[in-house]
Each structure stands twice: as structure tokens, then as C-alpha cells.
Design a protein around this motif. Structure first.
Motif, PDB file in Angstrom:
ATOM      1  N   THR A 289      37.441  16.098   4.987  1.00  0.00           N
ATOM      2  CA  THR A 289      37.279  15.082   4.001  1.00  0.00           C
ATOM      3  C   THR A 289      36.720  13.877   4.665  1.00  0.00           C
ATOM      4  N   THR A 290      35.525  13.837   5.312  1.00  0.00           N
ATOM      5  CA  THR A 290      35.005  12.755   5.937  1.00  0.00           C
ATOM      6  C   THR A 290      34.379  11.715   5.033  1.00  0.00           C
ATOM      7  N   ASN A 291      34.658  10.482   5.412  1.00  0.00           N
ATOM      8  CA  ASN A 291      34.064   9.310   4.411  1.00  0.00           C
ATOM      9  C   ASN A 291      33.065   8.691   5.603  1.00  0.00           C
ATOM     10  N   TYR A 292      32.419   7.518   4.800  1.00  0.00           N
ATOM     11  CA  TYR A 292      31.360   6.964   5.825  1.00  0.00           C
ATOM     12  C   TYR A 292      31.516   5.307   5.534  1.00  0.00           C
ATOM     13  N   ASN A 293      31.306   4.616   6.374  1.00  0.00           N
ATOM     14  CA  ASN A 293      31.335   2.991   6.211  1.00  0.00           C
ATOM     15  C   ASN A 293      29.872   2.700   5.639  1.00  0.00           C
ATOM     16  N   GLN A 294      29.901   2.140   4.677  1.00  0.00           N
ATOM     17  CA  GLN A 294      28.663   1.813   3.910  1.00  0.00           C
ATOM     18  C   GLN A 294      28.014   0.446   4.674  1.00  0.00           C
ATOM     19  N   THR A 295      28.830  -0.431   5.169  1.00  0.00           N
ATOM     20  CA  THR A 295      28.330  -1.390   6.000  1.00  0.00           C
ATOM     21  C   THR A 295      27.534  -0.944   6.965  1.00  0.00           C
ATOM     22  N   LEU A 296      27.999  -0.006   8.001  1.00  0.00           N
ATOM     23  CA  LEU A 296      27.414   0.482   9.026  1.00  0.00           C
ATOM     24  C   LEU A 296      26.166   1.403   8.683  1.00  0.00           C
ATOM     25  N   GLY A 297      26.197   2.015   7.456  1.00  0.00           N
ATOM     26  CA  GLY A 297      25.122   2.881   7.153  1.00  0.00           C
ATOM     27  C   GLY A 297      23.945   2.027   6.631  1.00  0.00           C
ATOM     28  N   ARG A 298      24.341   0.792   6.043  1.00  0.00           N
ATOM     29  CA  ARG A 298      22.999  -0.118   5.614  1.00  0.00           C
ATOM     30  C   ARG A 298      22.391  -0.408   6.921  1.00  0.00           C
ATOM     31  N   GLN A 299      23.164  -0.938   8.102  1.00  0.00           N
ATOM     32  CA  GLN A 299      22.643  -1.372   9.443  1.00  0.00           C
ATOM     33  C   GLN A 299      21.970  -0.084   9.969  1.00  0.00           C
ATOM     34  N   MET A 300      22.228   0.979  10.046  1.00  0.00           N
ATOM     35  CA  MET A 300      21.451   2.041  10.575  1.00  0.00           C
ATOM     36  C   MET A 300      20.475   2.651   9.774  1.00  0.00           C
ATOM     37  N   GLY A 301      20.413   2.424   8.289  1.00  0.00           N
ATOM     38  CA  GLY A 301      19.534   3.077   7.375  1.00  0.00           C
ATOM     39  C   GLY A 301      20.133   4.313   7.284  1.00  0.00           C
ATOM     40  N   ILE A 302      21.101   4.946   7.522  1.00  0.00           N
ATOM     41  CA  ILE A 302      21.531   6.311   7.239  1.00  0.00           C
ATOM     42  C   ILE A 302      22.796   6.185   6.503  1.00  0.00           C
ATOM     43  N   HIS A 303      22.712   6.827   5.326  1.00  0.00           N
ATOM     44  CA  HIS A 303      23.927   6.877   4.340  1.00  0.00           C
ATOM     45  C   HIS A 303      24.709   8.183   4.347  1.00  0.00           C
ATOM     46  N   GLY A 304      25.881   8.249   4.863  1.00  0.00           N
ATOM     47  CA  GLY A 304      26.313   9.776   4.889  1.00  0.00           C
ATOM     48  C   GLY A 304      26.321  10.489   3.546  1.00  0.00           C
ATOM     49  N   MET A 305      26.769   9.839   2.436  1.00  0.00           N
ATOM     50  CA  MET A 305      26.816  10.678   1.148  1.00  0.00           C
ATOM     51  C   MET A 305      25.595  11.066   0.592  1.00  0.00           C
ATOM     52  N   GLU A 306      24.681  10.113   1.043  1.00  0.00           N
ATOM     53  CA  GLU A 306      23.163  10.656   0.532  1.00  0.00           C
ATOM     54  C   GLU A 306      22.669  11.652   1.296  1.00  0.00           C
ATOM     55  N   GLU A 307      23.054  11.826   2.524  1.00  0.00           N
ATOM     56  CA  GLU A 307      22.811  12.958   3.265  1.00  0.00           C
ATOM     57  C   GLU A 307      23.458  14.056   2.834  1.00  0.00           C
ATOM     58  N   LEU A 308      24.442  14.159   2.435  1.00  0.00           N
ATOM     59  CA  LEU A 308      25.331  15.044   1.973  1.00  0.00           C
ATOM     60  C   LEU A 308      24.597  15.709   0.605  1.00  0.00           C
ATOM     61  N   ALA A 309      24.383  14.763  -0.064  1.00  0.00           N
ATOM     62  CA  ALA A 309      23.678  14.968  -1.617  1.00  0.00           C
ATOM     63  C   ALA A 309      22.388  15.728  -1.385  1.00  0.00           C
ATOM     64  N   THR A 310      21.701  15.315  -0.401  1.00  0.00           N
ATOM     65  CA  THR A 310      20.245  15.882   0.142  1.00  0.00           C
ATOM     66  C   THR A 310      20.628  17.354   0.549  1.00  0.00           C
ATOM     67  N   TYR A 311      21.517  17.611   1.328  1.00  0.00           N
ATOM     68  CA  TYR A 311      21.858  18.926   1.620  1.00  0.00           C
ATOM     69  C   TYR A 311      22.333  19.682   0.503  1.00  0.00           C
TER      70      TYR A 311
END
Length: 325
Positions: A289-311
Motif C-alpha cells: 500500500t505504498t504512498n508517495y511524498n508529493q513534495t519530493l515528486g514535484r522536485q523530481m518531476g516524477i509523481h507516483g500516483m500518476e505513474e500508477l494511473a498510467t500503468y
């Protein structure tokens, strides 16, 4: 109206849903949210994609029936041939850190020595077989709750005598070899489908509660602020707790993780390891049940939940649509 199959989210903690909702909406999915702490299991399930977002820490939010009910729901879905992301096999693995340890070892992945005890007298007896410092943790854990470090069995025995030691929801407690890292951080590898989307470092100098979710971090900082106010101290700023790791997707350890996930029915995972002073990497936790830190996601330009939705959009949805004809 979307031509994509609907996504049915099995969840327990609504606070973790907003980033997922946004990501599904962006990919054009319609979705339903199914709270799993009450309900009915009857008849064929509705068509679509089922996304398992049940957490092993559900009992900490008063949802004492959620894990058992999820087991039955996933078995029901599996019997009817429904497409589930992180289905029953993955769920059973997430609910037992001892099984995670055994599975990691089966795939040649180094782990800290780990053993389980039920009953405080057995816990102390087990601790006496460990050399050096160790930690205790719940076999069914979540968010790092219940983890304590001890130098030896006598120290654990004294702690148990205080009467407030948390034995966890099933009273199954692990003793695990403590790995001393030269720098105070662990690495978490985030996997969606059969690829690593990114890896991050989590600072451990403030303790073991390392849930990366922004909601978890707000809660943790609130607790620290309250404790600091009582102690007349300034609260610690946790803004720099997470950072991007230089770990590469073709690292041999990552490749072992991917092979393990593929064989274990795990499509979504955050897997954690710590490195000692000799460069040995010890893997100790698999979070489904992994979650993602949105602050870090914005810094990296990689958003975990968007990657999941794309999958879900490009891999899982075509599978479901092909089955429906």
C-alpha cells in the motif's frame, strides 16, 4: 463517458486517496471507492479493475475488521476471475513481515536476521539468542509504528516490565538484527508494474516512522510539535526528510526486487533497504500500500500516483477490455 473499465478502489484510509483520485481523473478513469471495514460479499463482482489499497496499519485508525474482511473480498474476487492489482498473494505477503523476510531470502536478497515470538517470556528468550543491538517490530506493521531499539535482552526485559509495550494487533512480535548505517538514512525503491519508477532516501535520525505520504508527515509533525510544546522546545522541521536516491534501475538489487515482485503477484510496491559500513545492503520491508511524498515528486518531476494511473491505463485496462471482448 469513459470507454475505459472503471477502477474500484478497496481502501481503509480516505486521507490517502486525493492524489490517486487526481491521477485516475487525469487518465480518464471513472472510479468507485469501496471502504473495507464493513460491507457485504455476495454474487459476482462488478466488472472493472480492482485496486487494493488496504493498509496493515488499519487497526491504528479503529478499523479492526479491515484486514480480515479484505482477505475474504480478495478471495471472492480471485474466485470470480476479477483483475486485481496487488491481489490475495501480494496482500498476504504485505500482512506478514516474517513472510517478507522468507520471500526475500528465497530470491537471494540479503536480510537482517529476523525471528518471531508470541508471548513476552518467549520474546525475551528469543532476544537472548541475538548478538548485538536489535529492534522489535510488529509482524503486521505499518508506518513504522511499534518499532523500538534495544542493546540486549535485559534491556528488553526491563522495557516489558513497564507494562505499556505495544505487542501489535496480533501479538506477533519480530526481533530483527539492527543494522548500523554509517549515514542516518534508508533507501526505498518504488516499483509500479515491472519497473522501478524512482528510489528515494528517507532520513532516520528522527525515528522509524517513515511513511512518505504527505498526510503521514503532517500527522507526525503535529505530534512532534505537541510534544515540543510540552517540553518547551521548538519542533523539528521534517521538510528535508526525503530526497532522491542515485540508485539506478539496472542495479542488481533492483533486478532481484523485480523478479521477486513478478513471482509474488506484486504490481505496486515500496521496498526498503539499509546499507551498513561495509557496503552490504539489507532489505527488510515490502510495502504494497505504498504512498508517495508529493513534495519530493514535484522536485523530481516524477509523481507516483500518476505513474500508477498510467500503468492502469496502458497495461491493466487493455487486459480487462480484451477479456470483456
Amino acid at each position: 463517458m469513459s470507454t475505459l473499465p472503471p477502477v474500484h478502489i478497496l481502501f481503509e484510509n480516505p486521507d490517502w486517496l486525493p492524489p490517486l483520485r487526481d491521477a485516475l481523473h487525469k487518465e480518464g478513469f471513472e472510479y468507485t471507492e469501496i471502504p473495507v471495514h464493513h460491507g457485504i460479499i455476495s454474487g459476482p463482482p462488478a466488472p472493472g479493475i480492482y485496486l487494493n489499497r488496504m493498509s496493515p496499519s488499519s487497526h491504528t485508525r479503529g478499523h479492526l475488521t479491515s484486514v480480515a474482511l479484505t482477505r475474504e473480498i480478495l478471495a471472492h474476487l480471485q474466485a470470480h476471475g476479477a483483475r486485481v492489482v496487488n491481489g490475495l498473494a501480494a496482500f498476504e505477503l504485505e500482512m506478514s513481515k516474517l513472510r517478507q523476510h522468507l520471500t526475500l531470502q528465497r530470491f537471494g536478497i540479503r536480510t537482517p536476521r529476523t525471528a518471531l515470538a508470541v508471548g513476552t517470556e518467549h520474546l525475551v528468550s528469543l532476544a537472548r539468542t541475538f548478538e548485538g543491538p536489535f529492534i522489535t517490530k510488529h509482524n503486521r506493521g505499518g508506518k513504522g509504528l511499534g518499532i523500538e531499539r534495544f542493546e540486549n535482552a535485559d534491556e528488553l526485559q526491563d522495557r516489558l516490565a513497564q507494562g505499556d509495550f505495544d505487542l501489535g494487533p496480533d501479538h506477533q512480535v519480530l526481533i530483527q538484527q539492527y543494522i548500523q548505517a554509517p549515514e542516518p538514512f534508508i533507501t526505498r525503491v518504488e516499483i509500479v508494474g515491472q519497473r522501478m519508477i524512482f528510489a528515494m532516501r528517507s532520513a532516520t535520525d528522527e525515528g522509524f516512522q517513515l511513511c512518505p505520504s504527505d498526510v503521514c508527515q503532517v500527522e507526525l509533525q503535529r505530534e512532534k510539535a505537541q510534544a515540543a510544546a510540552l517540553a518547551d522546545n521548538c519542533p523539528i522541521d521534517g521538510g528535508a526528510k526525503f530526497s532522491q536516491s542515485p540508485l539506478k534501475a539496472d542495479d542488481p538489487l533492483v533486478l532481484k526486487y523485480l523478479a521477486m515482485c513478478a513471482a509474488s503477484g506484486i504490481e505496486l510496491a515500496g521496498i526498503e533497504f539499509v546499507e551498513d559500513a561495509h557496503g552490504h545492503r539489507y532489505t527488510y520491508d515490502i510495502n504494497g500500500t505504498t504512498n508517495y511524498n508529493q513534495t519530493l515528486g514535484r522536485q523530481m518531476g516524477i509523481h507516483g500516483m500518476e505513474e500508477l494511473a498510467t500503468y492502469l491505463r496502458h497495461v491493466v485496462a487493455p487486459q480487462v477490455m480484451a477479456e470483456l471482448g
